[in-house]
Design a protein around this motif. Structure first.
Motif: not given
Length: 178
Positions: A78, A82, A89-91, A94
């Motif tokens: 993670q 970032r 970053h979350q996309r 995932d």
């Protein structure tokens, strides 16, 4: 039938991520993060094996034993996204997790009826380990599929880290040693 449904769901999820988001960031990775990516690849391979081969008890034992290490690996990955993907970053995270599971599932489908036999020894090897570093070693020694292709960052590379660098593998049996 269950295996086909699982594979279909993973393919759909992968397609959704591919359509919705940009390509996974492939910049260099810090040496500590490389260990995390290897641990996550191993966890994902064992998850696919648990779903496909009815090895839920083995997978649950793995997760219980390495709960802290798995959480730490996730947080490291993670953090990598970032740093490298900014607001996306979350996309990117995932997308990586979905791509990893999808490619491992596809590899299992290619192996057909041999998949469960091939991946079985991986559970024993993983459960025999004691920490994240040794799990990462198992992932590399057993050639666990890991599509993440980022070299270790030069400014942070050490002798230990550079020995952990490996090219991404596209298809292979997880139980096969290099």
């Amino acid at each position: 039938m269950r295996r086909a449904k699982t594979a279909f769901r993973l393919i759909l999820a992968g397609a959704a991520v591919a359509i919705a988001g940009p390509a996974i960031a492939q910049s260099c990775v810090q040496s500590a993060d490389r260990t995390a990516f290897e641990v996550r690849a191993l966890q994902s391979q064992l998850m696919v094996a648990a779903l496909t081969c009815a090895r839920d008890d083995d997978y649950n034992a793995f997760v219980r034993k390495f709960q802290g290490e798995l959480g730490g690996a996730y947080r490291s990955i993670q953090g990598h996204f970032r740093r490298t993907a900014g607001g996306g970053h979350q996309r990117a995270l995932d997308g990586y997790i979905t791509t990893l599971a999808n490619e491992q599932s596809q590899d299992g489908i290619r192996q057909g009826s041999r998949f469960c036999q091939n991946v079985g020894p991986l559970f024993q090897a993983a459960l025999a380990q004691s920490n994240a570093s040794s799990l990462a070693d198992v992932s590399m020694e057993r050639n666990v599929l890991n599509p993440f292709e980022a070299p270790v960052c030069a400014e942070r590379a050490t002798t230990t880290a550079s020995s952990r660098t490996r090219p991404a593998a596209r298809a292979r049996t997880a139980a096969t040693r290099r």
